[in-house]
Design an enzyme around this catalytic site. Structure first.
Site, PDB file in Angstrom:
ATOM      1  N   VAL A 165     -14.060  14.803  -6.664  1.00 49.27           N
ATOM      2  CA  VAL A 165     -13.481  16.098  -6.298  1.00 49.27           C
ATOM      3  C   VAL A 165     -12.601  16.648  -7.422  1.00 49.27           C
ATOM      4  O   VAL A 165     -12.710  17.816  -7.808  1.00 49.27           O
ATOM      5  CB  VAL A 165     -12.689  15.974  -4.978  1.00 49.27           C
ATOM      6  CG1 VAL A 165     -11.881  17.232  -4.703  1.00 49.27           C
ATOM      7  CG2 VAL A 165     -13.648  15.712  -3.824  1.00 49.27           C
ATOM      8  N   ILE A 171     -31.207  16.835  10.440  1.00 49.80           N
ATOM      9  CA  ILE A 171     -31.883  16.223  11.594  1.00 49.80           C
ATOM     10  C   ILE A 171     -33.054  15.374  11.088  1.00 49.80           C
ATOM     11  O   ILE A 171     -34.105  15.328  11.710  1.00 49.80           O
ATOM     12  CB  ILE A 171     -32.336  17.270  12.637  1.00 49.80           C
ATOM     13  CG1 ILE A 171     -33.213  18.355  11.998  1.00 49.80           C
ATOM     14  CG2 ILE A 171     -31.141  17.877  13.350  1.00 49.80           C
ATOM     15  CD1 ILE A 171     -33.976  19.181  13.018  1.00 49.80           C
ATOM     16  N   GLY A 216     -24.218   7.119   4.643  1.00 50.74           N
ATOM     17  CA  GLY A 216     -23.208   6.326   3.936  1.00 50.74           C
ATOM     18  C   GLY A 216     -22.332   7.269   3.144  1.00 50.74           C
ATOM     19  O   GLY A 216     -22.116   8.411   3.545  1.00 50.74           O
ATOM     20  N   CYS A 258     -17.492   9.771   2.400  1.00 48.95           N
ATOM     21  CA  CYS A 258     -16.856  10.710   3.336  1.00 48.95           C
ATOM     22  C   CYS A 258     -17.214  10.476   4.801  1.00 48.95           C
ATOM     23  O   CYS A 258     -16.331  10.167   5.602  1.00 48.95           O
ATOM     24  CB  CYS A 258     -17.200  12.142   2.934  1.00 48.95           C
ATOM     25  SG  CYS A 258     -16.436  12.605   1.366  1.00 48.95           S
TER      26      CYS A 258
HETATM   27  N1  LIG Z   1     -16.550  12.608  -2.928  1.00 47.44           N
HETATM   28  C1  LIG Z   1     -16.861  13.643  -2.161  1.00 47.44           C
HETATM   29  O1  LIG Z   1     -18.025  14.026  -2.035  1.00 47.44           O
HETATM   30  C2  LIG Z   1     -15.780  14.389  -1.433  1.00 47.44           C
HETATM   31  C3  LIG Z   1     -16.083  15.651  -0.884  1.00 47.44           C
HETATM   32  C4  LIG Z   1     -15.071  16.336  -0.198  1.00 47.44           C
HETATM   33  C5  LIG Z   1     -13.825  15.763  -0.039  1.00 47.44           C
HETATM   34  N2  LIG Z   1     -13.577  14.522  -0.556  1.00 47.44           N
HETATM   35  C6  LIG Z   1     -12.228  13.970  -0.382  1.00 47.44           C
HETATM   36  O2  LIG Z   1     -11.526  14.168  -1.604  1.00 47.44           O
HETATM   37  C7  LIG Z   1     -10.664  13.063  -1.870  1.00 47.44           C
HETATM   38  C8  LIG Z   1     -11.011  12.455  -3.225  1.00 47.44           C
HETATM   39  O3  LIG Z   1     -12.310  11.927  -3.128  1.00 47.44           O
HETATM   40  P1  LIG Z   1     -13.107  11.426  -4.428  1.00 47.44           P
HETATM   41  O4  LIG Z   1     -14.455  11.006  -3.967  1.00 47.44           O
HETATM   42  O5  LIG Z   1     -12.980  12.439  -5.510  1.00 47.44           O
HETATM   43  O6  LIG Z   1     -12.222  10.152  -4.790  1.00 47.44           O
HETATM   44  P2  LIG Z   1     -12.393   9.190  -6.055  1.00 47.44           P
HETATM   45  O7  LIG Z   1     -12.039   7.845  -5.579  1.00 47.44           O
HETATM   46  O8  LIG Z   1     -13.705   9.437  -6.716  1.00 47.44           O
HETATM   47  O9  LIG Z   1     -11.282   9.721  -7.074  1.00 47.44           O
HETATM   48  C9  LIG Z   1      -9.910   9.624  -6.863  1.00 47.44           C
HETATM   49  C10 LIG Z   1      -9.250   9.547  -8.237  1.00 47.44           C
HETATM   50  O10 LIG Z   1      -7.831   9.683  -8.079  1.00 47.44           O
HETATM   51  C11 LIG Z   1      -7.198   8.779  -8.953  1.00 47.44           C
HETATM   52  N3  LIG Z   1      -5.829   8.526  -8.466  1.00 47.44           N
HETATM   53  C12 LIG Z   1      -5.454   7.855  -7.369  1.00 47.44           C
HETATM   54  N4  LIG Z   1      -4.119   7.852  -7.257  1.00 47.44           N
HETATM   55  C13 LIG Z   1      -3.636   8.546  -8.301  1.00 47.44           C
HETATM   56  C14 LIG Z   1      -2.330   8.886  -8.746  1.00 47.44           C
HETATM   57  N5  LIG Z   1      -1.252   8.501  -8.070  1.00 47.44           N
HETATM   58  N6  LIG Z   1      -2.216   9.607  -9.865  1.00 47.44           N
HETATM   59  C15 LIG Z   1      -3.306   9.990 -10.553  1.00 47.44           C
HETATM   60  N7  LIG Z   1      -4.563   9.701 -10.194  1.00 47.44           N
HETATM   61  C16 LIG Z   1      -4.728   8.971  -9.083  1.00 47.44           C
HETATM   62  C17 LIG Z   1      -8.090   7.550  -8.928  1.00 47.44           C
HETATM   63  O11 LIG Z   1      -7.877   6.708 -10.046  1.00 47.44           O
HETATM   64  C18 LIG Z   1      -9.482   8.202  -8.946  1.00 47.44           C
HETATM   65  O12 LIG Z   1      -9.945   8.426 -10.249  1.00 47.44           O
HETATM   66  C19 LIG Z   1     -10.838  12.118  -0.678  1.00 47.44           C
HETATM   67  O13 LIG Z   1      -9.851  12.392   0.277  1.00 47.44           O
HETATM   68  C20 LIG Z   1     -12.196  12.478  -0.136  1.00 47.44           C
HETATM   69  O14 LIG Z   1     -12.329  12.188   1.224  1.00 47.44           O
HETATM   70  C21 LIG Z   1     -14.509  13.842  -1.261  1.00 47.44           C
END
Ligand SMILES: NC(=O)c1ccc[n+]([C@@H]2O[C@H](COP(=O)([O-])OP(=O)(O)OC[C@H]3O[C@@H](n4cnc5c(N)ncnc54)[C@H](O)[C@@H]3O)[C@@H](O)[C@H]2O)c1
Length: 453
Positions: free
Chosen positions: A11, A256, A263, A266
């Site tokens: 994200v 559907i 998996g 999310c």
């Molecule tokens: N991946 C998706 O498709 C998606 C889609 C919509 C929403 N989300 C939501 O967005 C959020 C992030 O998801 P993601 O898949 O991008 O996560 P991710 O695990 O890929 O990335 C998170 C990043 O944040 C960094 N991080 C963590 N703590 C930190 C800090 N204190 N300071 C700086 N960096 C830090 C981590 O090292 C990591 O690189 C989640 O809540 C997820 O549910 C994800």
């Protein structure tokens, strides 16, 4: 505008790259040193179509930089996006430690008022908690300003994340502040020519909307999967039923498709978190629990079918797996159905030959022992993967697996048996080529005598 995006994951990186592409100046703050080094060297640490090029051009243009230094990252920021992970805790609830740690850091380091926007998926009330954490830090330092916190959940899909961000179905802005709302509407204006796509609401409603969306999509999948199980018993092809109901505009054709379960990072965790929220409130959430339970069962179906096919004798069998990532277009293996299947196959003594175009790196880190002993082999070539196999299982429907040369595949396999975990193949066609075909919720087609392992 001057932006700071905290977290360089799926994200955060997409958010940073897309805002920079629109002319904003963005500093992306990441705490993982290895990830940071890769990004600074111009390498994208995740597989997301088009992202590497977008990051590169934004960095070249001087509009995007990566940092682990809070002061530097926040120095000019007008808007700060939080995009860190919110994984499941043991009890299913969302683990907010990263989000709250970021809030504490903001309280310690912010030197001017700015808008903090939460993009991570978080339970209702988290914007208020984040605001309290920041305020506490500011107060302790005697800072004489307040910081507003808005909710702006992200709806991008891995595999088409840039397209989703650049042309969103909707942008949800959750805030009670007119200034915050105006600021975010201005920032998002280039992405939405049609202003109706911006939905303004209370922060708590914005937070809940994200869970509601994911829970609804997961429900559609588990619903069709449950019907697929019934179809299998009634000698009905779920694919025909899918077309039969999908043509009804009230139902629609998306989500559907029967298969071997959902998996990713999310759906599973967000359904779990919503169930936990309901439990904490003493509210019966029977539908959500059934959605989750169905998905757990679904992930075990392929192994069960294979086990039955081999009359329970799995030891020494060679099983080829096409597709490991939780869905096509990503290298993300979080909660992928392939992992449940591989665990069961390895435990039963089968040999696994697995193929994926981009997820092999992540796979190698998860199964060092099986790789070292040779019980698990990884390959980028779908044809090399099926050599000597007693069965082929399609788990993730990458494009390169959609129309393989099944004549060639048959020549390479020891036994022509296909388990189609996504119902993408033509059962009759495979049967004509001499295969035994198993789908999910579809009648078995063809014959194949099982020989000794
Ligand atoms: N991946 C998706 O498709 C998606 C889609 C919509 C929403 N989300 C939501 O967005 C959020 C992030 O998801 P993601 O898949 O991008 O996560 P991710 O695990 O890929 O990335 C998170 C990043 O944040 C960094 N991080 C963590 N703590 C930190 C800090 N204190 N300071 C700086 N960096 C830090 C981590 O090292 C990591 O690189 C989640 O809540 C997820 O549910 C994800």
């Amino acid at each position: 505008m001057e932006l700071c995006v905290i977290g360089a994951g799926y994200v955060g990186l997409v958010t940073a790259a897309c805002f920079a592409e629109m002319g904003n100046r963005v500093v992306c703050l990441e705490r993982d040193p290895q990830r940071l080094m890769q990004l600074r060297q111009g390498h994208c640490p995740i597989h997301e179509p088009g992202l590497q090029a977008l990051l590169h051009s934004a960095m070249q243009a001087g509009r995007l930089a990566f940092s682990d230094d809070w002061q530097q990252a926040l120095a000019a920021a007008e808007v700060v996006f939080i995009a860190v992970g919110t994984p499941s805790q043991e009890d299913g609830s969302a683990d907010l430690q990263h989000v709250l740690a970021v809030a504490d850091s903001l309280g310690r380091h912010l030197t001017h008022p700015c808008l903090v926007v939460n993009k991570s998926t978080v339970p209702v009330g988290t914007a208020e908690r984040v605001a309290r954490h920041i305020a506490l830090g500011l107060r302790e330092r005697g800072a004489g300003f307040v910081v507003e916190v808005a909710s702006n959940p992200e709806f991008l899909k891995e595999g088409s994340a840039l397209e989703d961000f650049m042309r969103p179905d909707r942008i949800i802005i959750g805030t009670d502040s007119a200034a915050a709302s105006q600021c975010l509407q201005r920032l998002y204006a280039p992405f939405v020519r049609n202003r109706e796509r911006i939905l303004l609401m209370a922060p708590r409603a914005a937070e809940f909307s994200k869970y509601a969306a994911n829970a609804f999509l997961a429900t559609k999948i588990s619903f069709i999967n449950e019907l697929a199980g019934l179809c299998a018993q009634l000698d009905v092809d779920i694919e025909q039923v899918r077309r039969g109901i999908g043509s009804d505009r009230r139902i629609g054709s998306h989500f559907i498709y029967a298969g071997c379960g959902y998996g990713g990072s999310c759906f599973p965790k967000d359904v779990r978190a919503l169930i936990r929220t309901a439990e904490q409130l003493g509210y019966p959430a029977g539908i959500l629990q059934a959605v989750q339970a169905r998905n757990e069962v679904q992930k075990t179906l392929l192994f069960k079918a294979l086990h039955q096919h081999f009359g329970g004798f799995m030891r020494g069998r060679s099983v080829a797996l096409w597709g490991l990532a939780f869905k096509p277009g990503t290298d993300d293996l979080r909660e992928a159905p392939s992992l449940v299947l591989i665990d069961a196959l390895l435990a039963a003594g089968a040999r696994v030959q697995a193929c994926d175009p981009v997820a092999l790196g992540g796979m190698a880190g998860r199964y060092p022992h099986a790789l070292a002993t040779g019980q698990l082999r990884l390959s980028e070539d779908p044809y090399a993967c099926v050599e000597g196999a007693d069965a082929l299982i399609l788990v993730t429907e990458w494009k390169q697996f959609r129309q393989p040369d099944f004549l060639r595949v048959r020549g390479l396999m020891r036994m022509p048996v296909v388990f189609d975990g996504r119902n993408i193949y033509d059962a009759q066609e495979l049967s004509t080529l001499g295969y035994l075909y198993h789908g999910i919720g579809r009648p078995q087609v063809g014959h194949c005598k099982v020989t000794a392992a």
